[in-house]
Design a protein around this motif. Structure first.
Motif, PDB file in Angstrom:
ATOM      1  N   GLU A   1       0.936   7.033  -6.616  1.00 17.76           N
ATOM      2  CA  GLU A   1      -0.145   8.009  -6.827  1.00 17.76           C
ATOM      3  C   GLU A   1       0.386   9.432  -6.685  1.00 17.76           C
ATOM      4  OE1 GLU A   1      -3.501   7.918  -7.499  1.00 17.76           O
ATOM      5  OE2 GLU A   1      -3.478   5.752  -7.813  1.00 17.76           O
ATOM      6  N   GLU A   2       1.188   9.654  -5.656  1.00 16.93           N
ATOM      7  CA  GLU A   2       1.721  10.983  -5.377  1.00 16.93           C
ATOM      8  C   GLU A   2       2.636  11.476  -6.490  1.00 16.93           C
ATOM      9  OE1 GLU A   2       4.558  13.095  -2.018  1.00 16.93           O
ATOM     10  OE2 GLU A   2       3.489  11.252  -1.497  1.00 16.93           O
ATOM     11  N   HIS A   3       3.370  10.585  -7.111  1.00 12.13           N
ATOM     12  CA  HIS A   3       4.368  10.968  -8.109  1.00 12.13           C
ATOM     13  C   HIS A   3       4.013  10.533  -9.531  1.00 12.13           C
ATOM     14  CE1 HIS A   3       7.011  12.271  -4.907  1.00 12.13           C
ATOM     15  NE2 HIS A   3       6.743  11.140  -4.279  1.00 12.13           N
ATOM     16  N   MET A   4       2.761  10.166  -9.756  1.00  9.55           N
ATOM     17  CA  MET A   4       2.360   9.634 -11.058  1.00  9.55           C
ATOM     18  C   MET A   4       2.630  10.611 -12.200  1.00  9.55           C
ATOM     19  SD  MET A   4      -1.231   7.884 -12.253  1.00  9.55           S
ATOM     20  CE  MET A   4      -1.336   6.943 -10.751  1.00  9.55           C
ATOM     21  N   ALA A   5       2.308  11.881 -12.029  1.00 10.36           N
ATOM     22  CA  ALA A   5       2.511  12.858 -13.102  1.00 10.36           C
ATOM     23  C   ALA A   5       3.995  12.971 -13.458  1.00 10.36           C
ATOM     24  CB  ALA A   5       1.955  14.214 -12.689  1.00 10.36           C
TER      25      ALA A   5
ATOM     26  N   GLU B   1       0.809  -1.218   0.000  1.00  6.99           N
ATOM     27  CA  GLU B   1       0.000   0.000   0.000  1.00  6.99           C
ATOM     28  C   GLU B   1       0.845   1.272   0.000  1.00  6.99           C
ATOM     29  OE1 GLU B   1      -3.102   0.047   2.953  1.00  6.99           O
ATOM     30  OE2 GLU B   1      -3.920  -1.845   2.223  1.00  6.99           O
ATOM     31  N   PRO B   2       1.889   1.389   0.853  1.00 10.40           N
ATOM     32  CA  PRO B   2       2.704   2.617   0.803  1.00 10.40           C
ATOM     33  C   PRO B   2       3.374   2.830  -0.554  1.00 10.40           C
ATOM     34  CG  PRO B   2       3.147   1.404   2.830  1.00 10.40           C
ATOM     35  CD  PRO B   2       2.287   0.522   1.958  1.00 10.40           C
ATOM     36  N   LEU B   3       3.755   1.761  -1.228  1.00 12.23           N
ATOM     37  CA  LEU B   3       4.337   1.884  -2.558  1.00 12.23           C
ATOM     38  C   LEU B   3       3.305   2.431  -3.540  1.00 12.23           C
ATOM     39  CD1 LEU B   3       6.860   1.414  -4.288  1.00 12.23           C
ATOM     40  CD2 LEU B   3       6.023  -0.909  -4.697  1.00 12.23           C
TER      41      LEU B   3
ATOM     42  N   ILE C   1       6.298  10.660 -13.015  1.00 12.02           N
ATOM     43  CA  ILE C   1       6.714   9.397 -13.630  1.00 12.02           C
ATOM     44  C   ILE C   1       6.224   9.323 -15.081  1.00 12.02           C
ATOM     45  CG2 ILE C   1       6.483   6.883 -13.504  1.00 12.02           C
ATOM     46  CD1 ILE C   1       6.165   7.291 -10.417  1.00 12.02           C
ATOM     47  N   GLU C   2       4.988   9.761 -15.317  1.00 13.38           N
ATOM     48  CA  GLU C   2       4.428   9.726 -16.668  1.00 13.38           C
ATOM     49  C   GLU C   2       5.188  10.665 -17.612  1.00 13.38           C
ATOM     50  OE1 GLU C   2      -0.231   8.559 -15.801  1.00 13.38           O
ATOM     51  OE2 GLU C   2       0.317  10.675 -15.921  1.00 13.38           O
ATOM     52  N   ALA C   3       5.771  11.744 -17.090  1.00  9.54           N
ATOM     53  CA  ALA C   3       6.463  12.726 -17.906  1.00  9.54           C
ATOM     54  C   ALA C   3       7.867  12.294 -18.307  1.00  9.54           C
ATOM     55  CB  ALA C   3       6.536  14.059 -17.160  1.00  9.54           C
ATOM     56  N   ILE C   4       8.372  11.214 -17.734  1.00 15.83           N
ATOM     57  CA  ILE C   4       9.724  10.746 -18.043  1.00 15.83           C
ATOM     58  C   ILE C   4       9.729  10.142 -19.439  1.00 15.83           C
ATOM     59  CG2 ILE C   4      11.522   9.082 -17.423  1.00 15.83           C
ATOM     60  CD1 ILE C   4      10.474   9.306 -14.499  1.00 15.83           C
ATOM     61  N   PRO C   5      10.609  10.670 -20.338  1.00 15.22           N
ATOM     62  CA  PRO C   5      10.683  10.104 -21.692  1.00 15.22           C
ATOM     63  C   PRO C   5      11.176   8.659 -21.668  1.00 15.22           C
ATOM     64  CG  PRO C   5      12.045  12.099 -21.489  1.00 15.22           C
ATOM     65  CD  PRO C   5      11.547  11.761 -20.138  1.00 15.22           C
ATOM     66  N   ARG C   6      10.587   7.836 -22.486  1.00 12.41           N
ATOM     67  CA  ARG C   6      10.963   6.420 -22.574  1.00 12.41           C
ATOM     68  C   ARG C   6      11.254   6.068 -24.014  1.00 12.41           C
ATOM     69  NH1 ARG C   6       9.373   4.199 -17.204  1.00 12.41           N
ATOM     70  NH2 ARG C   6       8.052   5.835 -16.417  1.00 12.41           N
ATOM     71  N   ASP C   7      12.075   5.058 -24.196  1.00 11.39           N
ATOM     72  CA  ASP C   7      12.402   4.597 -25.547  1.00 11.39           C
ATOM     73  C   ASP C   7      11.278   3.763 -26.103  1.00 11.39           C
ATOM     74  OD1 ASP C   7      14.846   5.842 -25.510  1.00 11.39           O
ATOM     75  OD2 ASP C   7      15.881   4.078 -24.732  1.00 11.39           O
TER      76      ASP C   7
END
Length: 111
Positions: A99-103, A92-94, A105-111
Motif C-alpha cells: 500500500e505504501e509503495h503502490m504508486a 499483513e506487513p507485506l 510499483i505501478e510506475a515501473i515499466p513492464r514488458d
C-alpha cells in the motif's frame, strides 16, 4: 504430497503461499466463510479452474477448511483454519508495504 526439507522459515512460508492467488484468497477469507461464487467475485481475475486448484492446495496445506452442507441445492463454504489465520496475519506487513509503495510499483515499466 511429497515431504520437503526447507533451508529456512522463509523457504517454507513461500512454498505454502507461493504464487499470485493464495495471498489474495487468504485475504478474501479473513472476515468470514465464503462460498465459491463469492470468492470468484472478490478475486475477479482468477479463472474457475485456478480457483479450484488453489483452494485444493490451500486445503492440503491446512490453510482452508471446506465445509459441505448436504442440502438441496448443495452448499460449500470455505473458511480459514487457525494456520491460515496466522499466515494471513504474517502477510499483513507485506500488504502494508505494498500500500505504501503502490504508486512507485505501478510506475515501473513492464514488458
Amino acid at each position: 504430497m511429497k515431504k520437503r526439507a526447507y533451508t529456512c522459515g522463509l523457504d517454507a512460508a513461500v512454498d505454502v503461499v507461493g504464487g499470485k492467488w493464495k495471498a489474495l484468497l487468504l485475504w478474501a477469507l479473513h472476515e468470514e466463510p465464503l462460498r465459491f461464487g463469492a470468492l470468484k467475485r472478490l478475486v475477479p481475475d482468477i479463472s474457475e479452474k485456478m480457483l479450484i486448484q488453489q483452494l485444493r492446495e490451500m486445503e492440503t496445506f491446512g490453510l482452508v477448511h471446506r465445509e459441505v452442507y448436504h442440502q438441496v441445492p448443495p452448499k460449500v463454504e470455505y473458511s480459514l483454519t487457525d494456520l491460515g489465520t496466522s499466515l494471513n496475519k504474517a502477510l499483513e506487513p507485506l500488504g502494508d508495504w505494498g500500500e505504501e509503495h503502490m504508486a512507485t510499483i505501478e510506475a515501473i515499466p513492464r514488458d
